[in-house]
Scaffold this motif. Structure first.
Motif, short mmCIF file in Angstrom:
data_model
loop_
_atom_site.label_atom_id
_atom_site.label_comp_id
_atom_site.label_asym_id
_atom_site.label_seq_id
_atom_site.Cartn_x
_atom_site.Cartn_y
_atom_site.Cartn_z
N THR A 232 30.35 -40.95 -19.35
CA THR A 232 30.65 -39.65 -19.95
C THR A 232 29.72 -39.32 -21.11
O THR A 232 29.42 -40.16 -21.96
CB THR A 232 32.11 -39.64 -20.46
OG1 THR A 232 32.98 -39.95 -19.38
CG2 THR A 232 32.47 -38.28 -21.05
N ARG A 233 29.24 -38.09 -21.14
CA ARG A 233 28.48 -37.55 -22.28
C ARG A 233 28.96 -36.11 -22.49
O ARG A 233 28.77 -35.27 -21.62
CB ARG A 233 26.97 -37.58 -22.02
CG ARG A 233 26.39 -38.98 -21.85
CD ARG A 233 26.44 -39.77 -23.15
NE ARG A 233 25.87 -41.11 -22.99
CZ ARG A 233 26.55 -42.19 -22.65
NH1 ARG A 233 27.85 -42.10 -22.42
NH2 ARG A 233 25.95 -43.36 -22.53
N ASN A 234 29.59 -35.84 -23.65
CA ASN A 234 30.19 -34.52 -23.84
C ASN A 234 29.73 -33.79 -25.09
O ASN A 234 30.22 -32.69 -25.39
CB ASN A 234 31.71 -34.62 -23.82
CG ASN A 234 32.27 -35.54 -24.91
OD1 ASN A 234 31.56 -35.90 -25.85
ND2 ASN A 234 33.53 -35.92 -24.77
N PHE A 235 28.77 -34.37 -25.85
CA PHE A 235 28.24 -33.69 -27.04
C PHE A 235 26.74 -33.98 -27.12
O PHE A 235 26.33 -35.14 -27.19
CB PHE A 235 28.94 -34.17 -28.31
CG PHE A 235 28.60 -33.34 -29.52
CD1 PHE A 235 29.32 -32.20 -29.83
CD2 PHE A 235 27.53 -33.69 -30.34
CE1 PHE A 235 29.01 -31.43 -30.94
CE2 PHE A 235 27.21 -32.92 -31.45
CZ PHE A 235 27.95 -31.79 -31.75
N VAL A 254 31.15 -28.30 -24.68
CA VAL A 254 31.99 -27.33 -23.98
C VAL A 254 33.34 -27.26 -24.70
O VAL A 254 34.01 -28.27 -24.87
CB VAL A 254 32.20 -27.72 -22.51
CG1 VAL A 254 33.13 -26.73 -21.82
CG2 VAL A 254 30.87 -27.77 -21.78
N GLY A 255 33.72 -26.05 -25.14
CA GLY A 255 35.00 -25.90 -25.80
C GLY A 255 34.98 -26.44 -27.23
O GLY A 255 33.94 -26.44 -27.91
N ASP A 256 36.11 -26.96 -27.66
CA ASP A 256 36.22 -27.52 -29.01
C ASP A 256 35.37 -28.77 -29.14
O ASP A 256 35.24 -29.56 -28.19
CB ASP A 256 37.68 -27.85 -29.33
CG ASP A 256 38.57 -26.60 -29.37
OD1 ASP A 256 38.03 -25.51 -29.64
OD2 ASP A 256 39.77 -26.73 -29.09
N GLU A 257 34.79 -28.96 -30.33
CA GLU A 257 33.93 -30.12 -30.55
C GLU A 257 34.75 -31.41 -30.45
O GLU A 257 35.76 -31.57 -31.14
CB GLU A 257 33.28 -30.04 -31.92
CG GLU A 257 32.34 -31.19 -32.20
CD GLU A 257 31.62 -31.05 -33.53
OE1 GLU A 257 31.21 -32.09 -34.08
OE2 GLU A 257 31.47 -29.91 -34.01
N PRO A 258 34.36 -32.33 -29.56
CA PRO A 258 35.10 -33.59 -29.44
C PRO A 258 34.93 -34.45 -30.69
O PRO A 258 33.93 -34.36 -31.38
CB PRO A 258 34.48 -34.25 -28.21
CG PRO A 258 33.10 -33.67 -28.13
CD PRO A 258 33.20 -32.27 -28.65
N ALA A 259 35.91 -35.30 -30.96
CA ALA A 259 35.86 -36.13 -32.16
C ALA A 259 36.45 -37.52 -31.88
O ALA A 259 37.13 -37.73 -30.87
CB ALA A 259 36.63 -35.46 -33.29
N TYR A 260 36.13 -38.44 -32.77
CA TYR A 260 36.68 -39.79 -32.74
C TYR A 260 36.40 -40.48 -31.40
O TYR A 260 35.29 -40.46 -30.90
CB TYR A 260 38.17 -39.77 -33.11
CG TYR A 260 38.43 -39.01 -34.40
CD1 TYR A 260 37.87 -39.45 -35.60
CD2 TYR A 260 39.19 -37.84 -34.39
CE1 TYR A 260 38.09 -38.76 -36.79
CE2 TYR A 260 39.41 -37.14 -35.58
CZ TYR A 260 38.85 -37.61 -36.77
OH TYR A 260 39.06 -36.92 -37.93
N LEU A 261 37.43 -41.05 -30.78
CA LEU A 261 37.19 -41.82 -29.55
C LEU A 261 36.90 -40.93 -28.34
O LEU A 261 36.46 -41.43 -27.30
CB LEU A 261 38.41 -42.70 -29.25
CG LEU A 261 38.61 -43.89 -30.19
CD1 LEU A 261 39.86 -44.67 -29.81
CD2 LEU A 261 37.39 -44.82 -30.18
N SER A 262 37.15 -39.63 -28.47
CA SER A 262 36.88 -38.74 -27.34
C SER A 262 35.47 -38.18 -27.37
O SER A 262 35.11 -37.36 -26.53
CB SER A 262 37.89 -37.59 -27.33
OG SER A 262 37.73 -36.78 -28.48
#
Length: 370
Positions: A232-235, A254-262
């Motif tokens: 997975t790569r989301n940022f 995509v959408g809200d900026e992911p944070a922490y373990l996500s």
């Protein structure tokens, strides 16, 4: 079901396609339709002088019950056996593989938002239809259907393989591309490039009849499901022209900026995106805000979702749902296994291997979670 073989006759940049032969006496056929990549086929047939003259590399294979998918013969293998007989193994891919013969050259710039359909059709026109020496003879633009192709974007791309690039955008927006044969006014055919989108037939909607594969309905013969989040790569951090602290850069998610373990970060090197463009033959700088949008567009192409796969075998002879009548590759359906309490309310059918042999017909689909 019969196999159709078409002859392609080239005369410079002109291509004539005509029906050469029809065959119904093959030993086996694999017909692998894929939604996000080029499909393939394999024919296993007795080797004799007639079949050797018919099944030649460069010819086109079709089926009399499938007007959408046609393949080009890429390899023919002869195997002789005194005990079991002589056989030909004929393999190839569907006509989208013709675009694999071209790269995107020169740089293709879209600095003002355009629909994805227009972007892809322009790229195919510029690199495979319009330029004389680079033309794929007999190819023309066909139809566009599906709201996913109405989405807009900006981008800059160069030297990418044309077929792979097209499928990258298909996977990004949920559409597909295909090249099929269309009959001319006479007895010849032309190739057309279509863009389309699958239909939602799952239980999450009420506009279309529901398609449900379930052990409870005896139309789901086997079932497996796997999920992998390791890739997975989301940022994305995207860096373009410049050096050091002066290098132009931005971020994308995509959408809200992911944070922490996500949060799964990715670096994207986009130095190849030029800060200039050609406008009416004059080289002009691209405004910074539009250049940043080009960087974001490149970043969006590199994000990777968690990998999921679901493979099953479904009942080929079920009268409840008939493949290529009630549902098609690219559609969203529902798959459930009631014995284990598992249900996937909306899952996409992204591939179907249709097999014919002495044991009859079988269907092996590949599903992917939305």
């Amino acid at each position: 079901m019969q196999i159709e073989v078409y002859r392609m006759t080239a005369d410079g940049d002109t291509l004539t396609i005509s029906l050469e032969a029809v065959c119904d006496s093959f030993s086996s056929l694999l017909w692998d339709i894929e939604y996000y990549q080029c499909g393939s086929f394999e024919v296993y047939i007795a080797a004799n002088p007639e079949n050797l003259s018919i099944f030649q590399t460069g010819r086109i294979i079709g089926r009399d019950d499938d007007s959408q998918h046609f393949g080009i013969i890429e390899s023919v293998q002869i195997d002789t056996d005194a005990e079991n007989g002589d056989y030909l193994t004929v393999r190839g891919r569907f006509l989208m593989c013709l675009l694999e013969r071209r790269i995107i050259h020169p740089t293709y710039n879209v600095t003002a938002a355009k629909a994805y359909s227009e972007i892809v059709r322009n790229a195919v026109t510029l690199n495979a239809i319009q330029q004389n020496n680079r033309r794929i003879p007999g190819l023309s633009l066909g139809t566009v259907s599906g709201t996913c192709w109405e989405q807009t974007a900006t981008l800059q791309v160069s030297y990418e393989n044309l077929m792979e690039w097209v499928y990258t955008f298909c996977e990004k927006i949920g559409g597909t591309a295909n090249i099929r044969l269309v009959k001319n006014s006479g007895e010849t055919y032309k190739m057309v490039f279509d863009l389309s989108e699958g239909t939602d037939r799952s239980i999450t909607q009420d506009d279309e009849p529901h398609i449900i594969f379930s052990d409870a309905y005896s139309n789901l013969l086997s079932f497996s499901y796997a999920s992998d989040s390791a890739i997975t790569r989301n940022f994305a951090y995207i860096y373009g022209h410049g050096e050091g602290s002066w290098r132009k850069h931005t971020t994308y998610c995509v959408g809200d900026e992911p944070a922490y373990l996500s949060r799964y970060e990715l670096y994207v090197d986009a130095k190849d995106i030029s800060e200039e463009e050609q406008v009416e033959g004059v080289t002009v700088p691209i405004p910074e805000e539009r250049y940043i949008e080009l960087l974001k567009s490149r970043g969006s192409e590199k994000l990777i979702d968690p990998k999921t796969a679901s493979e099953s075998e479904i009942a080929a002879n079920s009268t409840q749902y008939i493949y290529n009548r009630d549902y098609f590759v690219g559609d969203y359906v529902t798959v459930e296994h009631k014995r284990f309490g598992m249900i996937q309310p909306k899952i996409q059918l992204i591939g179907m291997i249709e097999s014919y042999d002495q044991n009859g017909r079988s269907l092996t689909p590949t599903f992917r979670k939305e």
